[in-house]
Design a protein around this motif. Structure first.
Motif, PDB file in Angstrom:
ATOM      1  N   LYS A 117      -8.500 -35.614  34.720  1.00 38.53           N
ATOM      2  CA  LYS A 117      -7.757 -34.375  35.007  1.00 38.53           C
ATOM      3  C   LYS A 117      -7.268 -33.722  33.714  1.00 38.53           C
ATOM      4  O   LYS A 117      -7.438 -32.524  33.509  1.00 38.53           O
ATOM      5  CB  LYS A 117      -6.583 -34.672  35.945  1.00 38.53           C
ATOM      6  CG  LYS A 117      -5.888 -33.406  36.431  1.00 38.53           C
ATOM      7  CD  LYS A 117      -5.003 -33.675  37.634  1.00 38.53           C
ATOM      8  CE  LYS A 117      -4.481 -32.355  38.171  1.00 38.53           C
ATOM      9  NZ  LYS A 117      -4.185 -32.395  39.595  1.00 38.53           N
ATOM     10  N   ASP A 118      -6.673 -34.531  32.853  1.00 36.38           N
ATOM     11  CA  ASP A 118      -6.204 -34.013  31.555  1.00 36.38           C
ATOM     12  C   ASP A 118      -7.377 -33.458  30.759  1.00 36.38           C
ATOM     13  O   ASP A 118      -7.279 -32.410  30.125  1.00 36.38           O
ATOM     14  CB  ASP A 118      -5.568 -35.146  30.730  1.00 36.38           C
ATOM     15  CG  ASP A 118      -4.156 -35.437  31.193  1.00 36.38           C
ATOM     16  OD1 ASP A 118      -3.625 -34.647  31.992  1.00 36.38           O
ATOM     17  OD2 ASP A 118      -3.602 -36.466  30.751  1.00 36.38           O
ATOM     18  N   TYR A 119      -8.474 -34.201  30.789  1.00 34.69           N
ATOM     19  CA  TYR A 119      -9.617 -33.857  29.947  1.00 34.69           C
ATOM     20  C   TYR A 119     -10.293 -32.562  30.394  1.00 34.69           C
ATOM     21  O   TYR A 119     -10.455 -31.644  29.598  1.00 34.69           O
ATOM     22  CB  TYR A 119     -10.623 -35.018  29.980  1.00 34.69           C
ATOM     23  CG  TYR A 119     -11.687 -34.942  28.921  1.00 34.69           C
ATOM     24  CD1 TYR A 119     -11.380 -35.172  27.585  1.00 34.69           C
ATOM     25  CD2 TYR A 119     -12.998 -34.670  29.254  1.00 34.69           C
ATOM     26  CE1 TYR A 119     -12.359 -35.122  26.604  1.00 34.69           C
ATOM     27  CE2 TYR A 119     -13.993 -34.621  28.277  1.00 34.69           C
ATOM     28  CZ  TYR A 119     -13.659 -34.839  26.955  1.00 34.69           C
ATOM     29  OH  TYR A 119     -14.631 -34.785  25.988  1.00 34.69           O
ATOM     30  N   VAL A 120     -10.705 -32.476  31.658  1.00 33.59           N
ATOM     31  CA  VAL A 120     -11.412 -31.262  32.093  1.00 33.59           C
ATOM     32  C   VAL A 120     -10.501 -30.039  32.037  1.00 33.59           C
ATOM     33  O   VAL A 120     -10.953 -28.939  31.723  1.00 33.59           O
ATOM     34  CB  VAL A 120     -12.041 -31.395  33.515  1.00 33.59           C
ATOM     35  CG1 VAL A 120     -13.162 -32.405  33.520  1.00 33.59           C
ATOM     36  CG2 VAL A 120     -10.997 -31.710  34.575  1.00 33.59           C
ATOM     37  N   GLY A 121      -9.188 -30.277  32.288  1.00 29.22           N
ATOM     38  CA  GLY A 121      -8.229 -29.165  32.242  1.00 29.22           C
ATOM     39  C   GLY A 121      -8.154 -28.542  30.864  1.00 29.22           C
ATOM     40  O   GLY A 121      -7.874 -27.346  30.721  1.00 29.22           O
ATOM     41  N   ALA A 122      -8.421 -29.357  29.840  1.00 33.21           N
ATOM     42  CA  ALA A 122      -8.369 -28.854  28.466  1.00 33.21           C
ATOM     43  C   ALA A 122      -9.573 -27.962  28.149  1.00 33.21           C
ATOM     44  O   ALA A 122      -9.522 -27.147  27.234  1.00 33.21           O
ATOM     45  CB  ALA A 122      -8.322 -30.025  27.488  1.00 33.21           C
ATOM     46  N   PHE A 123     -10.649 -28.101  28.925  1.00 32.46           N
ATOM     47  CA  PHE A 123     -11.847 -27.297  28.665  1.00 32.46           C
ATOM     48  C   PHE A 123     -11.859 -26.016  29.492  1.00 32.46           C
ATOM     49  O   PHE A 123     -12.093 -24.930  28.958  1.00 32.46           O
ATOM     50  CB  PHE A 123     -13.118 -28.106  28.947  1.00 32.46           C
ATOM     51  CG  PHE A 123     -13.410 -29.105  27.882  1.00 32.46           C
ATOM     52  CD1 PHE A 123     -14.028 -28.699  26.708  1.00 32.46           C
ATOM     53  CD2 PHE A 123     -13.039 -30.430  28.025  1.00 32.46           C
ATOM     54  CE1 PHE A 123     -14.298 -29.608  25.693  1.00 32.46           C
ATOM     55  CE2 PHE A 123     -13.294 -31.351  27.016  1.00 32.46           C
ATOM     56  CZ  PHE A 123     -13.923 -30.939  25.851  1.00 32.46           C
TER      57      PHE A 123
END
Ligand code: NI
Length: 198
Positions: A117-123
């Motif tokens: 969640k953190d990761y894809v949200g950053a993209f």
């Protein structure tokens, strides 16, 4: 010399059959991107970044731009996911609604739903992150013919994973349409997407 009528009609029939066969073959070839790699993709059951089980059926009606990788990836995955995110941003709002960028981890042990969640949200806010148990992830990787294997060295937390780096475009009917090799830029992806999105 005069050929008997039956021989002539048999010859004619053979010629027609050959022409039809060649024509059909050419049709298949002209649809190259579909026919040659038609076995890529298929059903999957995974867990999204909110911890909910999802299948390929949940994406029907929208195009998917799918990428397999892992969040600890030092540079290959961030580069490719940036391309997907940039391509998304270059589309008109009406086109964006028809497309979902999807990131599937090949490293479910570390890539739990909250990490995803953190990761894809950053993209990109529209990007969906998919993980699952080892068997679910392996099945999805197998369907998309994705290579992924832990590299030697590193401890339980710091290992890297060698993996293929390809963006897959899947149609609203769930069928694989084409792939973009690593290094394809956002404009090239957008040009391809514009051929399909309404
Ligand atoms: Ni990577």
């Amino acid at each position: 010399m005069k050929m008997p009528k039956t021989t002539l009609s048999i010859l004619l029939a053979v010629v027609v059959v050959v022409l039809v066969a060649v024509g059909a073959r050419l049709l298949v070839w002209s649809g190259g991107e579909h026919s040659t790699i038609a076995s890529i993709g298929g059903p999957f059951t995974l867990v999204n970044q909110d911890g909910r089980t999802v299948t390929d059926q949940d994406f029907r009606g929208r195009w998917m731009l799918i990428y397999f990788g892992y969040t600890f990836c030092p540079d290959v995955c961030p580069t490719s996911l940036s391309v997907a995110a940039q391509a998304m941003d270059k589309l008109a709002p009406a086109e964006q609604k028809q497309l979902v960028p999807v990131f599937v981890t090949v490293d479910p042990a570390r890539d739990t739903p909250p990490v995803m969640k953190d990761y894809v949200g950053a993209f990109h806010p529209a990007m969906v992150g998919l993980t699952g148990d080892e068997a679910q992830v392996q099945a999805a990787m197998k369907a998309y013919k994705v290579y992924g294997a832990k590299a030697k060295g590193g401890d339980a937390q710091s290992y890297t994973v060698d993996h293929s780096s390809i963006l897959y475009l899947v149609g609203p009917d769930g069928r694989f349409v084409q792939h973009f090799p690593h290094g394809t830029n956002a404009d090239e992806v957008v040009a391809a997407l514009k051929k399909h999105l309404k």
